[in-house]
Design an enzyme around this catalytic site. Structure first.
Site: not given
Length: 475
Positions: A252-256
């Site tokens: 996910s773009k929140r984590k990566m």
RNA sequence: GGCCCCAUCGACUAGCGGUUAGGUCACCGCCCUUUCAAGGCGGCGGCAGGGGUUCGAAUCCCCUUGGGGUCACCA
């Protein structure tokens, strides 16, 4: 003929997961002489992003997974954008209504939310739609619909029995119909949900193999039921593992960083990214790790996809990118890839030959094109930054640097054959280790302590600049 | 929580009943060396646990544990 597709949703940046799915779908189609379709699933108006579609399509071209049919390429199944196919879905929903496989439901979103909340409070194991309108009188429903009352159309899922999904990688996967609910097919705004749109389009477009992410597995029984309601034939289902964050959750773009555009901007090469993705849940039968899409087409085997969810590891991606930079691309090709980055950085170079010398010297020292820009400043500008450690080294050399400058000035040329013995002789004469001479000199010439070999450096920079920089540093 | 999927070094993976469990990244050491890299060599490190099946299990079955996904008028 084998037909595969990816069905990205234009909701944001081109996602690496899209590229990943595209890779497997593309390779499998090509391996079988089939075709690979790209269809845009823009049926959610609330999440729609106007530039996303274009960027996704461009991303696919950039990584070289060019579709046979797509919104820009066109094809026999046009249009390839679902918002342009609304009447098709509506007709199909109506068909199901007529056959009794679907029904109209007039619950408002608020009512549904309330019902969900109530079910949650009651601690009900069973979740999903409560089927309030499943047995609502047909005539009444039609009357309300005709009167323009907002409503959705839902699939009438069997209450009993099992639905088996035959997954290519997992074998039969059983679902209790009692666990399923009556999913929405057509939303109140007249747009279809994924379930309806994807199955209708896959059928109409002749898709034979649905290769998609594992997150779809649990909604597949619903798709099977839908396909049966239409009386169509099922495609081959193949659910591939999800790419993961380092903490193992779904990428996910929140984590990566999940944006392909972002990797591109950093100077990750398309072939390296593709190669890396090709090692996620799949491997070459002979174990080789560096391979092209063509290699993959030659050796690919859908059944050899492993099922553990692979962690998307940036360190290895970068290593692989570096591998392409130093071993796979030709020097000319590498220089060509670098040029847009140099231009963006405002770096000027006197000639192609100069640029090639610099790149060759730097080649083993950067892993992304962006890194080259950072690490090679001093080859392109006179106002290069001077690192603190370099300043200190420079001070250490101050006692002998003037003399060294005179020596360099006296040399007939700056070829390694000339500078090497000169410098080494100088160090020896001074009773210094080579490094004690080289490091201060390096600092003076580049502002850095990490550069290509001194003799390459001297040759590339050339006598004039070397003397000038030395003078300035000692200034 | 219900349902579904999955399970080999820290990460990516090979393995598909008999292997000293192999390779790659990362990490550590050595070599090379004017720095930093690259490269070469070597090292650390794994079959989640427990039951079966079998002459023999990383490989097959079951349970447990762990991880993930999914339960929207999102895809």
């Amino acid at each position: 003929m084998v037909v595969t597709r990816i069905a990205p949703s234009p909701t944001g940046d081109p996602h690496v997961g899209t590229a990943y799915q595209a890779l497997f779908n593309y390779v499998f189609a090509k391996q079988n002489g089939g075709k690979f379709i790209v269809r845009i699933e823009d049926t959610d108006r609330t999440r729609y992003n106007p530039t996303s579609e274009r960027r996704i399509l461009e991303m696919l071209e950039w990584i070289g997974l060019s579709p046979d049919e797509s919104p820009v390429k066109g094809g026999p199944n046009a249009p390839y954008v679902q918002s342009q196919r609304l009447s098709i879905y509506q007709e199909h929903a109506l068909r199901l209504l007529e056959s009794g496989a679907a029904y109209r439901a007039f619950d408002t979103p608020e009512e549904l939310a309330a019902a969900r909340e109530e079910a949650r409070k009651a601690g009900l194991q069973q979740q999903g739609y409560n089927r309030r309108y499943r047995d609502y009188p047909r005539e009444e429903a039609e009357r309300r619909a005709a009167a323009g009352e907002p409503h959705v159309i839902r699939l009438k899922v069997p209450l009993e029995g099992k639905t088996v999904v035959h997954d290519l990688l997992r074998g039969p996967v059983e679902f209790d119909n009692a666990q399923l609910d009556d999913k929405v097919l057509l939303k109140a705004d007249g747009y279809p949900t994924y379930h309806l749109a994807a199955m209708v389009d896959d059928h109409l477009m002749g898709v034979t193999h649905v290769i998609r992410a594992e997150e779809w597995l649990t909604s597949t029984p619903f798709h099977v039921l839908l396909i049966r309601a239409f009386g169509w034939e099922e495609p081959v289902w193949c659910h591939t593992p999800l790419l993961r964050n380092p903490d193992k959750s779904k990428l996910s773009k929140r984590k990566m960083d999940t944006s392909v555009d972002s990797y591109r901007a950093q100077g990750i090469l398309p072939e390296a990214l593709l190669n890396y993705l090709g090692t996620m849940a799949w491997s070459m039968p002979d174990g080789r790790e560096i391979f092209t899409v063509a290699d993959m087409i030659e050796h690919f085997d859908l059944r050899r996809i492993s099922l553990g969810g692979p962690v998307f590891d940036l360190a290895k991606l970068k290593w692989m990118n570096g591998k392409y930079i130093r071993e796979v691309l030709s020097l000319g090709e590498l220089v060509a890839r670098l040029e847009p980055f140099l231009e963006a950085a405002g770096y000027a170079h006197p000639s192609r030959a100069y640029l090639e010398q610099v790149v060759e010297a730097m080649r083993a020292r950067f892993e992304t094109l962006g890194e080259f820009v950072e690490k090679a400043v001093y080859f392109f500008r006179e106002d290069y930054p001077v690192q603190e450690k370099a300043k200190a080294k420079l001070e250490e050399g101050r006692p002998f640097l003037p003399e060294l400058r005179d020596l360099l000035a006296s040399l007939p040329d700056f070829l390694p054959e000339t500078t090497e013995p000169a410098l080494k002789g100088f160090a020896e004469a001074k009773g210094l280790k080579a490094a004690a001479v080289m490091q201060p000199l390096r600092a003076a010439l580049t502002g850095s302590l990490e550069t290509p070999g001194m003799f390459d450096l001297l040759m590339i920079l050339g006598k004039d600049r070397v003397l000038e920089r030395l003078g300035k540093a000692l200034g």
